[in-house]
Design a protein around this motif. Structure first.
Motif, PDB file in Angstrom:
ATOM      1  N   VAL A  18       0.843  -1.194   0.000  1.00 62.27           N
ATOM      2  CA  VAL A  18       0.000   0.000   0.000  1.00 62.27           C
ATOM      3  C   VAL A  18       0.878   1.244   0.000  1.00 62.27           C
ATOM      4  O   VAL A  18       1.858   1.317   0.735  1.00 62.27           O
ATOM      5  N   GLU A  19       0.516   2.206  -0.819  1.00 62.22           N
ATOM      6  CA  GLU A  19       1.189   3.502  -0.817  1.00 62.22           C
ATOM      7  C   GLU A  19       0.341   4.472   0.005  1.00 62.22           C
ATOM      8  O   GLU A  19      -0.841   4.660  -0.275  1.00 62.22           O
ATOM      9  N   LEU A  20       0.960   5.047   1.024  1.00 60.40           N
ATOM     10  CA  LEU A  20       0.273   6.044   1.836  1.00 60.40           C
ATOM     11  C   LEU A  20       0.821   7.423   1.495  1.00 60.40           C
ATOM     12  O   LEU A  20       2.029   7.602   1.376  1.00 60.40           O
ATOM     13  N   GLY A  21      -0.066   8.396   1.341  1.00 66.34           N
ATOM     14  CA  GLY A  21       0.352   9.756   1.035  1.00 66.34           C
ATOM     15  C   GLY A  21       1.112  10.393   2.180  1.00 66.34           C
ATOM     16  O   GLY A  21       2.031  11.175   1.973  1.00 66.34           O
ATOM     17  N   ALA A  22       0.740  10.057   3.391  1.00 68.72           N
ATOM     18  CA  ALA A  22       1.398  10.608   4.583  1.00 68.72           C
ATOM     19  C   ALA A  22       1.521   9.490   5.617  1.00 68.72           C
ATOM     20  O   ALA A  22       0.678   8.600   5.682  1.00 68.72           O
ATOM     21  N   PRO A  23       2.595   9.527   6.415  1.00 65.09           N
ATOM     22  CA  PRO A  23       2.753   8.496   7.447  1.00 65.09           C
ATOM     23  C   PRO A  23       1.560   8.481   8.405  1.00 65.09           C
ATOM     24  O   PRO A  23       1.003   9.525   8.731  1.00 65.09           O
ATOM     25  N   LEU A  24       1.186   7.293   8.833  1.00 61.51           N
ATOM     26  CA  LEU A  24       0.067   7.134   9.749  1.00 61.51           C
ATOM     27  C   LEU A  24       0.440   6.066  10.769  1.00 61.51           C
ATOM     28  O   LEU A  24       0.712   4.921  10.391  1.00 61.51           O
ATOM     29  N   ALA A  25       0.478   6.440  12.025  1.00 62.96           N
ATOM     30  CA  ALA A  25       0.819   5.488  13.082  1.00 62.96           C
ATOM     31  C   ALA A  25      -0.206   4.363  13.111  1.00 62.96           C
ATOM     32  O   ALA A  25      -1.414   4.604  13.090  1.00 62.96           O
ATOM     33  N   GLY A  26       0.269   3.129  13.115  1.00 63.99           N
ATOM     34  CA  GLY A  26      -0.621   1.977  13.176  1.00 63.99           C
ATOM     35  C   GLY A  26      -1.349   1.678  11.891  1.00 63.99           C
ATOM     36  O   GLY A  26      -2.351   0.955  11.887  1.00 63.99           O
ATOM     37  N   ALA A  27      -0.858   2.188  10.772  1.00 62.63           N
ATOM     38  CA  ALA A  27      -1.544   2.018   9.486  1.00 62.63           C
ATOM     39  C   ALA A  27      -1.745   0.550   9.130  1.00 62.63           C
ATOM     40  O   ALA A  27      -2.822   0.162   8.668  1.00 62.63           O
ATOM     41  N   GLU A  28      -0.724  -0.268   9.354  1.00 64.48           N
ATOM     42  CA  GLU A  28      -0.845  -1.683   8.994  1.00 64.48           C
ATOM     43  C   GLU A  28      -1.978  -2.340   9.764  1.00 64.48           C
ATOM     44  O   GLU A  28      -2.808  -3.053   9.189  1.00 64.48           O
TER      45      GLU A  28
END
Length: 70
Positions: free
Chosen positions: A10-20
């Motif tokens: 997955v490509e995320l535009g901005a870092p996100l804590a706990g994204a996975e």
């Protein structure tokens, strides 16, 4: 498929804590158990082919180099 494991990139535009964990929970709530990826790889930028589509071969090669973790 035997001998294969389902993973997602997955490509995320901005870092996100706990994204996975957020994405895995989303998948578990909406997909059949056999279709939920075992691991989600977060990338800052997805490699693209000259035609602008995700370069799956490059992604698979990168995962093979890192042992599929990351």
């Amino acid at each position: 498929m035997r001998g294969h494991r389902l993973e997602a990139v997955v490509e995320l535009g901005a870092p996100l804590a706990g994204a996975e964990q957020i994405l895995l929970r989303h998948c578990r709530e909406r997909l059949a158990p056999g279709k939920v990826p075992r691991h989600i790889h977060i990338r800052a930028k997805m490699p693209l082919t000259p035609g602008g589509k995700p370069d799956i071969r490059k992604v698979v090669a990168d995962l093979a180099k890192t042992g599929g973790s990351g």
